[in-house]
Design an enzyme around this catalytic site. Structure first.
Site, PDB file in Angstrom:
ATOM      1  N   ASP A   7     -16.753  56.994  28.359  1.00 59.86           N
ATOM      2  CA  ASP A   7     -17.285  56.293  27.178  1.00 59.86           C
ATOM      3  C   ASP A   7     -16.239  56.380  26.067  1.00 59.86           C
ATOM      4  OD1 ASP A   7     -19.306  54.901  25.634  1.00 59.86           O
ATOM      5  OD2 ASP A   7     -19.577  56.747  24.523  1.00 59.86           O
ATOM      6  N   SER A   8     -16.390  55.520  25.083  1.00 62.85           N
ATOM      7  CA  SER A   8     -15.488  55.581  23.933  1.00 62.85           C
ATOM      8  C   SER A   8     -15.694  56.878  23.150  1.00 62.85           C
ATOM      9  CB  SER A   8     -15.757  54.399  23.009  1.00 62.85           C
ATOM     10  OG  SER A   8     -17.100  54.454  22.564  1.00 62.85           O
ATOM     11  N   TYR A  39     -15.129  51.589  19.880  1.00 62.43           N
ATOM     12  CA  TYR A  39     -14.492  50.454  20.552  1.00 62.43           C
ATOM     13  C   TYR A  39     -15.083  49.127  20.066  1.00 62.43           C
ATOM     14  CZ  TYR A  39     -12.080  53.101  24.278  1.00 62.43           C
ATOM     15  OH  TYR A  39     -11.249  53.921  24.996  1.00 62.43           O
ATOM     16  N   GLY A  40     -16.317  49.203  19.592  1.00 61.14           N
ATOM     17  CA  GLY A  40     -17.070  47.980  19.295  1.00 61.14           C
ATOM     18  C   GLY A  40     -16.471  47.083  18.244  1.00 61.14           C
ATOM     19  N   CYS A  70     -20.270  52.788  28.995  1.00 58.26           N
ATOM     20  CA  CYS A  70     -19.970  52.197  27.698  1.00 58.26           C
ATOM     21  C   CYS A  70     -20.171  50.702  27.887  1.00 58.26           C
ATOM     22  CB  CYS A  70     -18.517  52.514  27.338  1.00 58.26           C
ATOM     23  SG  CYS A  70     -17.913  51.687  25.864  1.00 58.26           S
ATOM     24  N   ASN A  71     -21.124  50.142  27.189  1.00 58.50           N
ATOM     25  CA  ASN A  71     -21.393  48.710  27.337  1.00 58.50           C
ATOM     26  C   ASN A  71     -20.221  47.872  26.860  1.00 58.50           C
ATOM     27  OD1 ASN A  71     -24.473  48.297  27.998  1.00 58.50           O
ATOM     28  ND2 ASN A  71     -24.242  50.098  26.714  1.00 58.50           N
ATOM     29  N   THR A  72     -19.556  48.365  25.817  1.00 58.57           N
ATOM     30  CA  THR A  72     -18.457  47.594  25.257  1.00 58.57           C
ATOM     31  C   THR A  72     -17.348  47.449  26.306  1.00 58.57           C
ATOM     32  OG1 THR A  72     -19.064  48.503  23.108  1.00 58.57           O
ATOM     33  CG2 THR A  72     -16.920  47.423  23.263  1.00 58.57           C
ATOM     34  N   GLU A 162     -21.082  59.068  15.726  1.00 59.65           N
ATOM     35  CA  GLU A 162     -19.879  59.844  16.072  1.00 59.65           C
ATOM     36  C   GLU A 162     -19.583  60.858  14.963  1.00 59.65           C
ATOM     37  OE1 GLU A 162     -17.581  59.859  18.746  1.00 59.65           O
ATOM     38  OE2 GLU A 162     -18.993  58.609  19.867  1.00 59.65           O
ATOM     39  N   CYS A 194     -26.065  49.568  24.065  1.00 58.57           N
ATOM     40  CA  CYS A 194     -24.981  50.481  23.680  1.00 58.57           C
ATOM     41  C   CYS A 194     -25.479  51.871  24.002  1.00 58.57           C
ATOM     42  CB  CYS A 194     -24.668  50.358  22.193  1.00 58.57           C
ATOM     43  SG  CYS A 194     -23.532  51.637  21.595  1.00 58.57           S
ATOM     44  N   THR A 195     -24.653  52.650  24.695  1.00 59.23           N
ATOM     45  CA  THR A 195     -25.136  53.956  25.165  1.00 59.23           C
ATOM     46  C   THR A 195     -25.373  54.952  24.034  1.00 59.23           C
ATOM     47  OG1 THR A 195     -22.842  54.521  25.614  1.00 59.23           O
ATOM     48  CG2 THR A 195     -24.172  53.766  27.474  1.00 59.23           C
ATOM     49  N   HIS A 196     -24.892  54.653  22.841  1.00 61.04           N
ATOM     50  CA  HIS A 196     -25.201  55.533  21.708  1.00 61.04           C
ATOM     51  C   HIS A 196     -26.654  55.366  21.227  1.00 61.04           C
ATOM     52  CE1 HIS A 196     -20.811  55.903  21.376  1.00 61.04           C
ATOM     53  NE2 HIS A 196     -20.976  56.856  20.467  1.00 61.04           N
TER      54      HIS A 196
END
Ligand code: DGL
Length: 270
Positions: A7-8, A39-40, A70-72, A162, A194-196
């Protein structure tokens, strides 16, 4: 061999935790590119380069199978990686398709023609890069007909998480949901793309109302992976231990990650 999870930043831990719960004997190596998150807001070329670079790093850890949690990265880089870059003996899987299969009530890899499904109005919440890629709409169109998608780029949410600022993240989520509801007042389903975001699932649900089904990826991806590993037993193994790696400051990332998942997580430098 361990399975790699990329993931980012710390968001992919929502997927890692679900996989660890579903496959407790499978070692997992997690790599967060915290140095370059989010990354988004980056362009497609950068996202592709970073994702390839860190996927290679996970190969060095013995992970022939890497999940882009990470979807992005899944939306922007995965197709190009698979078509132009990936060697034959390695596999990279994204988190986007399992989610769409769940929304469209399909089993893994069901390639039958698109059909009508129960949900007709879907709200998509994702990063600006994921929304701009239109990958969700593209993948959905292969599987379902007659579904309206309204996408909301949720600027700022990943940054706030983050930086361990949950209050700001929740405030931003409420305002992004309100913006989407102005354009689509009655979605049937909402996709946390988005995994966040699953960490704020209650905030999304509360702002959307109880009649909206909110889909998030952890358990969906864990089930897909379990299914995949059953069909590819050569990718399973406990010959090397799992661990957590970051391109950022391990101390800072460990603290934010521990808060994020609600238990101690210790990151090492890549
Ligand atoms: N959590 C990632 C995703 O699923 C990336 C978010 C970001 O780095 O902007 O999209």
């Amino acid at each position: 061999m361990p399975v790699g999870i990329f993931d980012s930043g710390i968001g992919g831990l929502t997927v890692q935790q679900a996989i660890a719960a579903r496959l407790p004997d499978q070692p997992l190596v997690y790599l967060g590119d915290n140095l370059h998150a989010p990354y988004g807001v980056r362009d497609a070329e950068q996202i592709f380069e970073f994702t390839c670079q860190h996927t290679e790093r996970l190969w060095e850890e013995g992970c022939d199978l890497v999940i882009l949690a990470c979807n992005t990265a899944s939306a922007v880089a995965l197709k190009r990686m698979q078509e132009t870059w990936l060697p034959k003996n390695k596999r990279v899987l994204g988190v986007f398709v399992p989610l769409i299969e769940a929304v469209t009530e399909r089993n893994w890899g069901d390639a039958s023609p698109p059909r009508e499904v129960a949900v007709d109005q879907v709200a998509l919440f994702a990063t600006p890069a994921t929304v701009a890629s239109r990958a969700f709409q593209r993948e959905l169109a292969f599987r379902a007909i007659g579904v309206d998608v309204e996408a909301q780029p949720c600027g700022g949410v990943v940054d706030a998480l983050e930086q361990d600022d949950f209050e700001l993240a929740a405030e931003l989520v409420r305002s992004h949901v309100a913006a989407l509801l102005r354009r689509m007042p009655k979605p049937r389903a909402a996709v946390l793309g988005c995994t966040h975001y699953p960490i704020l699932k209650d905030v999304f649900q509360d702002a959307l109302g109880p009649e909206v089904d909110v889909y998030s990826q952890g358990t969906i991806v864990a089930e897909s992976l379990a299914d995949y590993l059953q069909r590819h037993p050569e990718m399973v193994g406990a010959d090397r231990p799992g661990r957590f790696l970051t391109t950022g400051d391990p101390k800072v990332v460990s603290k934010a990650a521990s808060h994020f998942v609600g238990k101690p997580v210790v990151f090492n430098a890549v």
